[in-house]
Design a protein around this motif. Structure first.
Motif, short mmCIF file in Angstrom:
data_model
loop_
_atom_site.label_atom_id
_atom_site.label_comp_id
_atom_site.label_asym_id
_atom_site.label_seq_id
_atom_site.Cartn_x
_atom_site.Cartn_y
_atom_site.Cartn_z
N SER A 114 0.85 -1.19 0.00
CA SER A 114 0.00 0.00 0.00
C SER A 114 0.88 1.24 0.00
CB SER A 114 -0.90 0.01 1.24
OG SER A 114 -1.63 1.21 1.29
N GLU A 115 0.47 2.21 -0.80
CA GLU A 115 1.19 3.48 -0.82
C GLU A 115 1.02 4.22 0.51
OE1 GLU A 115 1.66 7.25 -3.85
OE2 GLU A 115 -0.25 6.18 -3.81
N SER A 116 -0.06 3.95 1.21
CA SER A 116 -0.44 4.70 2.39
C SER A 116 0.13 4.11 3.69
CB SER A 116 -1.97 4.74 2.49
OG SER A 116 -2.38 5.17 3.76
N ASP A 117 0.88 4.94 4.43
CA ASP A 117 1.36 4.53 5.76
C ASP A 117 0.19 4.35 6.71
OD1 ASP A 117 4.09 4.54 5.12
OD2 ASP A 117 4.24 6.69 5.49
N THR A 118 -0.84 5.19 6.58
CA THR A 118 -2.01 5.10 7.45
C THR A 118 -2.73 3.77 7.24
OG1 THR A 118 -2.26 7.50 7.35
CG2 THR A 118 -4.16 6.24 8.12
N PHE A 119 -2.90 3.37 5.99
CA PHE A 119 -3.53 2.09 5.68
C PHE A 119 -2.74 0.96 6.34
CE2 PHE A 119 -4.04 -1.75 3.18
CZ PHE A 119 -5.41 -1.86 3.05
N LYS A 121 5.57 -0.12 -0.34
CA LYS A 121 4.79 1.04 -0.80
C LYS A 121 4.35 0.95 -2.26
CE LYS A 121 5.83 4.48 2.52
NZ LYS A 121 5.20 5.74 2.69
N ASP A 146 -3.50 -3.15 -1.47
CA ASP A 146 -4.39 -2.00 -1.45
C ASP A 146 -4.36 -1.35 -2.83
OD1 ASP A 146 -5.91 0.22 -0.71
OD2 ASP A 146 -4.19 1.24 0.21
#
Length: 194
Positions: free
Chosen positions: A14-19, A39, A59
């Motif tokens: 996933s590119e998102s750290d939050t995800f 990522k 993701d």
């Protein structure tokens, strides 16, 4: 069974750290560890070359590719693969990848739904591992039988033994030399193939 050996290794792409942080917090460390973050698809491929994972969570879309083709590239492995896609694309993507054994979930969804899907993937990968172990065992037994039969036919041909005599000869050689029957058969084959 050692509880540490039953942990499932997870790669989250996933590119998102939050995800990544949110998903990691849902998965109990006693069951899922390590949980590794990639990522993008390129980074994930490197991590998959460096280490084996039990579960692959993607993701979609990824910054360098969509994610569906990425998942399909790994569907021949024993990894459980879960694609998370936008709800408006769910039906299209799910129907495309389900024949590959890839599970798809729409985004957003509840932590409970996500956790249930990951637990199903975990059970599926465990079952695949057991089937693969059983398959390897059967292949080894078949190789043993082929080798022993080849040695028997060499004894029948070269020493004019009956099949029963050849069988007993191999068993006695194995016992006398403290070898497996296959190892004894391999020595007989080496002798007569020269």
């Amino acid at each position: 069974m050692n509880p540490l050996s039953s942990r499932r290794k997870v790669l989250i792409v996933s590119e998102s750290d939050t995800f990544f942080d949110n998903i990691s917090s849902i998965l109990p460390r006693e069951q899922f560890f390590p949980i590794v973050h990639a990522k993008n698809g390129g980074n994930a491929r490197r991590k998959l070359l460096e280490s084996d994972f039990d579960i692959l969570l993607i993701d979609c879309p990824l910054p360098d590719e969509h994610g569906v083709l990425f998942a399909e590239n790994f569907c021949e492995t024993n990894m459980g693969i879960l694609l998370l896609v936008n709800a408006d694309m769910y039906d299209e993507v799910a129907s495309k990848v389900e024949d590959h054994g890839i599970i798809t979930l729409p985004k957003p969804n509840s932590p409970q739904m996500f956790y249930m899907a990951v637990k199903m993937l975990s059970a599926m990968t465990l079952r695949l591992e057991k089937m693969e172990t059983k398959n390897r065992s059967l292949q080894e037994k078949m190789a043993d039988i082929r080798t022993i039969n080849k040695a028997k036919w060499m004894l029948i041909e070269n020493k004019k033994m009956s099949e029963s005599e050849a069988h007993h000869y191999i068993e006695k050689k194995a016992m006398d030399e403290r070898l497996s029957r296959r190892e004894a058969a391999e020595r007989i084959i080496e002798k007569y193939e020269l």
